[in-house]
Design a protein around this motif. Structure first.
Motif, mmCIF file in Angstrom:
data_model
loop_
_atom_site.group_PDB
_atom_site.id
_atom_site.type_symbol
_atom_site.label_atom_id
_atom_site.label_comp_id
_atom_site.label_asym_id
_atom_site.label_seq_id
_atom_site.Cartn_x
_atom_site.Cartn_y
_atom_site.Cartn_z
ATOM 1 N N PRO A 1 0.857 -1.200 0.000
ATOM 2 C CA PRO A 1 0.000 0.000 0.000
ATOM 3 C C PRO A 1 0.892 1.249 0.000
ATOM 4 C CG PRO A 1 -0.703 -1.585 1.682
ATOM 5 C CD PRO A 1 0.622 -2.060 1.167
ATOM 6 N N PRO A 2 0.695 2.162 -0.936
ATOM 7 C CA PRO A 2 1.579 3.341 -1.011
ATOM 8 C C PRO A 2 1.626 4.156 0.277
ATOM 9 C CG PRO A 2 0.268 3.148 -2.998
ATOM 10 C CD PRO A 2 -0.284 2.142 -2.029
ATOM 11 N N HIS A 3 0.519 4.152 1.024
ATOM 12 C CA HIS A 3 0.478 4.954 2.243
ATOM 13 C C HIS A 3 1.064 4.219 3.446
ATOM 14 C CE1 HIS A 3 -2.923 2.304 2.829
ATOM 15 N NE2 HIS A 3 -3.061 2.729 4.065
ATOM 16 N N ARG A 4 1.330 2.901 3.283
ATOM 17 C CA ARG A 4 1.847 2.126 4.415
ATOM 18 C C ARG A 4 2.715 0.972 3.918
ATOM 19 N NH1 ARG A 4 0.726 -2.073 8.121
ATOM 20 N NH2 ARG A 4 0.849 -1.459 10.317
ATOM 21 N N PRO A 5 3.805 1.282 3.214
ATOM 22 C CA PRO A 5 4.664 0.205 2.724
ATOM 23 C C PRO A 5 5.548 -0.362 3.835
ATOM 24 C CG PRO A 5 5.614 2.312 2.154
ATOM 25 C CD PRO A 5 4.303 2.613 2.812
ATOM 26 N N LYS A 6 5.953 -1.592 3.660
ATOM 27 C CA LYS A 6 6.932 -2.204 4.551
ATOM 28 C C LYS A 6 8.194 -2.490 3.733
ATOM 29 C CE LYS A 6 3.741 -4.276 7.881
ATOM 30 N NZ LYS A 6 3.496 -5.440 8.782
ATOM 31 N N PRO A 7 9.359 -2.335 4.349
ATOM 32 C CA PRO A 7 10.603 -2.549 3.597
ATOM 33 C C PRO A 7 10.854 -4.019 3.301
ATOM 34 C CG PRO A 7 11.088 -2.105 5.906
ATOM 35 C CD PRO A 7 9.611 -1.885 5.725
ATOM 36 N N GLN A 8 11.496 -4.271 2.156
ATOM 37 C CA GLN A 8 11.877 -5.621 1.720
ATOM 38 C C GLN A 8 10.687 -6.575 1.809
ATOM 39 O OE1 GLN A 8 15.354 -6.285 4.231
ATOM 40 N NE2 GLN A 8 16.673 -5.599 2.573
ATOM 41 N N CYS A 9 9.568 -6.088 1.307
ATOM 42 C CA CYS A 9 8.286 -6.799 1.424
ATOM 43 C C CYS A 9 7.622 -6.866 0.057
ATOM 44 C CB CYS A 9 7.398 -6.048 2.412
ATOM 45 S SG CYS A 9 5.717 -6.684 2.564
ATOM 46 N N LEU A 10 6.965 -8.001 -0.240
ATOM 47 C CA LEU A 10 6.279 -8.163 -1.516
ATOM 48 C C LEU A 10 5.007 -7.327 -1.584
ATOM 49 C CD1 LEU A 10 6.523 -12.050 -1.951
ATOM 50 C CD2 LEU A 10 8.137 -10.288 -2.714
ATOM 51 N N GLY A 11 4.419 -7.024 -0.427
ATOM 52 C CA GLY A 11 3.185 -6.262 -0.400
ATOM 53 C C GLY A 11 1.998 -7.124 -0.040
ATOM 54 N N ILE A 12 0.811 -6.647 -0.402
ATOM 55 C CA ILE A 12 -0.435 -7.382 -0.151
ATOM 56 C C ILE A 12 -1.083 -7.714 -1.499
ATOM 57 C CG2 ILE A 12 -0.749 -6.242 2.088
ATOM 58 C CD1 ILE A 12 -2.880 -4.466 0.785
ATOM 59 N N PRO A 13 -1.950 -8.735 -1.541
ATOM 60 C CA PRO A 13 -2.616 -9.065 -2.810
ATOM 61 C C PRO A 13 -3.462 -7.893 -3.297
ATOM 62 C CG PRO A 13 -2.872 -10.836 -1.200
ATOM 63 C CD PRO A 13 -2.317 -9.663 -0.461
ATOM 64 N N VAL A 14 -3.328 -7.566 -4.589
ATOM 65 C CA VAL A 14 -4.056 -6.420 -5.145
ATOM 66 C C VAL A 14 -5.439 -6.855 -5.620
ATOM 67 C CG1 VAL A 14 -1.943 -5.189 -5.737
ATOM 68 C CG2 VAL A 14 -2.958 -6.735 -7.406
ATOM 69 N N PHE A 15 -6.105 -5.977 -6.364
ATOM 70 C CA PHE A 15 -7.503 -6.151 -6.762
ATOM 71 C C PHE A 15 -7.817 -7.563 -7.264
ATOM 72 C CE2 PHE A 15 -6.063 -1.818 -7.914
ATOM 73 C CZ PHE A 15 -6.858 -1.073 -7.052
ATOM 74 N N GLY A 16 -8.752 -8.230 -6.618
ATOM 75 C CA GLY A 16 -9.255 -9.505 -7.107
ATOM 76 C C GLY A 16 -8.291 -10.665 -7.027
ATOM 77 N N VAL A 17 -7.175 -10.524 -6.309
ATOM 78 C CA VAL A 17 -6.177 -11.585 -6.216
ATOM 79 C C VAL A 17 -6.420 -12.416 -4.962
ATOM 80 C CG1 VAL A 17 -3.725 -12.127 -5.963
ATOM 81 C CG2 VAL A 17 -4.445 -10.279 -7.490
ATOM 82 N N ASP A 18 -6.565 -13.701 -5.145
ATOM 83 C CA ASP A 18 -6.650 -14.655 -4.030
ATOM 84 C C ASP A 18 -5.281 -15.322 -3.932
ATOM 85 O OD1 ASP A 18 -7.113 -16.683 -2.212
ATOM 86 O OD2 ASP A 18 -8.919 -17.444 -3.210
ATOM 87 N N TYR B 1 0.800 -8.929 5.107
ATOM 88 C CA TYR B 1 1.842 -8.593 4.139
ATOM 89 C C TYR B 1 2.676 -9.850 3.846
ATOM 90 C CZ TYR B 1 1.194 -3.499 4.774
ATOM 91 O OH TYR B 1 0.703 -2.208 4.814
ATOM 92 N N PHE B 2 3.038 -10.014 2.577
ATOM 93 C CA PHE B 2 3.809 -11.173 2.140
ATOM 94 C C PHE B 2 5.298 -10.836 2.099
ATOM 95 C CE2 PHE B 2 -0.330 -12.476 1.134
ATOM 96 C CZ PHE B 2 -0.360 -13.781 0.674
ATOM 97 N N PHE B 3 6.120 -11.760 2.610
ATOM 98 C CA PHE B 3 7.571 -11.591 2.610
ATOM 99 C C PHE B 3 8.226 -12.808 1.964
ATOM 100 C CE2 PHE B 3 6.166 -8.742 5.875
ATOM 101 C CZ PHE B 3 7.082 -7.695 5.889
ATOM 102 N N MET B 4 9.066 -12.580 0.958
ATOM 103 C CA MET B 4 9.795 -13.665 0.310
ATOM 104 C C MET B 4 10.813 -14.261 1.273
ATOM 105 S SD MET B 4 10.167 -15.120 -2.827
ATOM 106 C CE MET B 4 10.014 -13.940 -4.170
ATOM 107 N N THR B 5 10.896 -15.593 1.305
ATOM 108 C CA THR B 5 11.884 -16.252 2.153
ATOM 109 C C THR B 5 12.871 -17.098 1.354
ATOM 110 O OG1 THR B 5 10.391 -18.130 2.523
ATOM 111 C CG2 THR B 5 10.325 -16.333 4.135
#
Length: 570
Positions: A366-383, A447-451
């Motif tokens: 989310p642009p207003h609440r990013p986390k560092p070294q993070c993939l992010g959250i699923p966007v529109f319509g993504v399961d 939030y998703f983080f690559m391992t």
């Protein structure tokens, strides 16, 4: 069902987007009607309006149909550096109801052969600097058999240059036009001058649109079949997620053949009517000057670009006041670099995650609440779910598993490869999920983080390098008996490519490691050619005779860790 990331969703955005029921080309037509005189492209300062872009793409489409025999559903290769012609060619192919096959311009002739043969393309749009690589695959210039190109439309980058004062440009961009002669060779400017009118545009949302190729453990690149609907999905979604409008000015310097650059640096801006400042090759000083001149508001970059940009000794003198968003992905941004970027611009680097199979992002911070070294959250319509890669059961929050996704931007499958397609998908509750091969965990906020990676892959400066593909190319060297390609730590690239080689007995002592490095650079794209070569007497093998690449990779990781612990300041 409520999700952990719901409280952090970008404000005022819906969870799903209604996608247009049109072809991607329709976006070019709409923006040309809405903003006819506004620059779509600024190529080193030279403007190309939305109306002219639409007109030239349409004329080129007519030429492809009438003079090159392109029919609906045909695959057409697009083999150029970033340029106005790359974008025009892409949309001309779509207007001709055909399918774009983007090819990495770093690929050499040997690599190009697979794209020609596998896609079945008979027509290619190629730049004059890459013509020597393409000619061996042309029917009247060396190629034989069915896997041959009948028509090459040859572009000259400098045709679209004005007078770029005070800018440092690559030589291949400024080279004057050279006449391409011979049967089946067509000059780009002649194709436009012919003023051919194309037939009706019949492609719809469920027709094939573009086939970016991705490699895998087999060593052979596979075409990802994307429809106009799946490509439209990430174009629309990306612009909404970052609240981009027709008054944005976007720096497009990521490779357009890659889905990230294709989506964020071309398809998205054309959809909303934004202007694109286009560069053929990264250069930190030129980028800074263009950002300042044109008031760039949005920059999509990879970590290595940002590191280089910040290393410019005169960066504090550059006016970046118009810049209001920086985003990217491909490789995690080091926290120290992100902090330096924020100190300079006041902006967070917003990371995302996607694949060729998903036409760019399925996850973005989310642009207003990013986390560092993070993939992010699923966007529109993504399961998106995290599964145990063996049992295929969901794992608890916080535990590592394989990322699987069900989403409208997921490809239909791999071109002419039913086996690989079947292996790539699983069924969950009647829904088709793509197995990404990437291992991740989800935190308490969703939030998703690559391992780690389930698939064997090297990430060099954001480029995915598949060892099996490199190995297949290296076996063409007459001195190589066996080879195993692994990743090695690299301060600048993150990872770099290393080849562990067993020489044939008669070549031992006659060939050096550097000889192999030089040969590889001549026969494959620079980003995937091994920078390091190590000779060994033998490679570790399993009881069935398979090379145990993981053992070599683990040894290398231990060596890299040891070297890091001994380095100054570690």
């Amino acid at each position: 069902m409520p999700m952990p990331h719901d409280p952090h969703w970008p404000p005022n955005l819906p969870r799903r987007l209604t996608l247009p029921e049109t072809s991607l080309f329709y976006n070019a037509e709409v923006s040309a009607r809405r903003f006819p005189h506004k620059p779509f492209l600024l190529y080193y300062g030279e403007p190309l309006s939305f109306a002219r872009f639409h007109d030239e793409a349409t004329r080129l489409a007519g030429y492809l149909q009438h003079d090159c025999g392109v029919k609906a559903g045909d695959r057409v290769l697009l083999y150029l550096q970033n340029s106005p012609q790359w974008m025009l060619g892409y949309y001309a192919i779509l207007r001709a109801n055909a399918v774009v096959v983007p090819v990495n311009p770093m690929n050499m002739s040997e690599e190009l052969a697979h794209y020609v043969a596998d896609s079945g393309a008979r027509v290619a749009l190629v730049a004059q600097d890459l013509l020597p690589q393409a000619l061996p695959h042309h029917r009247t210039h060396g190629a034989t058999g069915e896997a041959a190109i009948d028509h090459l439309v040859v572009a000259t980058y400098s045709d679209y240059l004005g007078q770029p004062e005070g800018l440092r440009l690559p030589d291949f961009v400024t080279d004057p036009r050279r006449v391409s002669q011979g049967a089946g060779l067509h000059a780009w400017h002649d194709a436009l001058a012919a003023h051919r009118a194309p037939g009706p545009h019949t492609a719809g949302p469920d027709d094939l649109c573009v086939m970016p190729y991705t490699s895998g453990t087999t060593g052979h690149p596979k075409g990802c079949m994307h429809t106009h609907r799946s490509v439209m999905c990430t174009a629309v979604g990306g612009m909404h997620w970052f609240a981009r409008t027709q008054d944005d000015v976007m720096l497009s310097v990521l490779p357009l053949f890659h889905v990230t650059g294709m989506t964020g640096g071309m398809n998205g801006p054309l959809l909303v009517g934004a202007s694109v400042v286009l560069m053929s090759r990264w250069d930190r000083e030129t980028a800074a000057e263009l950002m300042q001149r044109h008031g760039v508001t949005s920059w999509q970059a990879i970590a290595t670009m940002v590191v280089d940009f910040l290393a410019n000794p005169r960066i504090d003198e550059v006016d970046l006041s118009a810049l209001n968003g920086i985003r990217g992905g491909g490789a995690a941004m080091p926290e120290a670099v992100a902090a330096k970027l924020k100190a300079l611009t006041g902006l967070d680097y917003v990371e995302g995650y996607g694949m060729s199979e998903t036409m760019a992002a399925t996850h973005i911070n989310p642009p207003h609440r990013p986390k560092p070294q993070c993939l992010g959250i699923p966007v529109f319509g993504v399961d998106a779910r995290i599964l145990d890669p063996v049992t295929l059961q969901e794992v608890p929050q916080g535990e590592t598993g394989e990322v699987v996704v069900h989403a409208p931007q997921v490809m239909q499958g791999y071109w002419r490869n039913d086996k690989a397609t079947a292996e790539a998908f699983i069924d969950i509750d009647g829904q088709r999920f793509l197995r990404t091969g990437d291992l991740a965990r989800v935190d308490e906020d969703g939030y998703f983080f690559m391992t780690d990676r389930l698939k064997r892959m090297i990430n060099a400066s954001g480029y995915k390098v598949w060892p099996a593909e490199v190995e297949a190319l290296m076996y063409a060297h007459p001195a190589i008996h066996e080879v195993c390609v692994i990743g090695a730590q690299d301060d600048k690239r993150g990872e770099t490519v290393k080849a562990v080689v067993v020489l044939k007995p008669e070549h031992r002592g006659q060939v050096s490691e550097q000889d192999i490095v030089a040969w590889a650079r001549e026969h494959m794209a620079a980003y995937k050619s091994p920078r390091l070569v190590s000779f060994v007497e033998s490679l570790p093998k399993s009881g069935t005779g398979k090379i145990m690449w993981r053992e070599l990779q683990e040894r290398q990781a231990e060596a890299d860790a040891g070297a890091s612990s001994l380095s100054p300041g570690a």
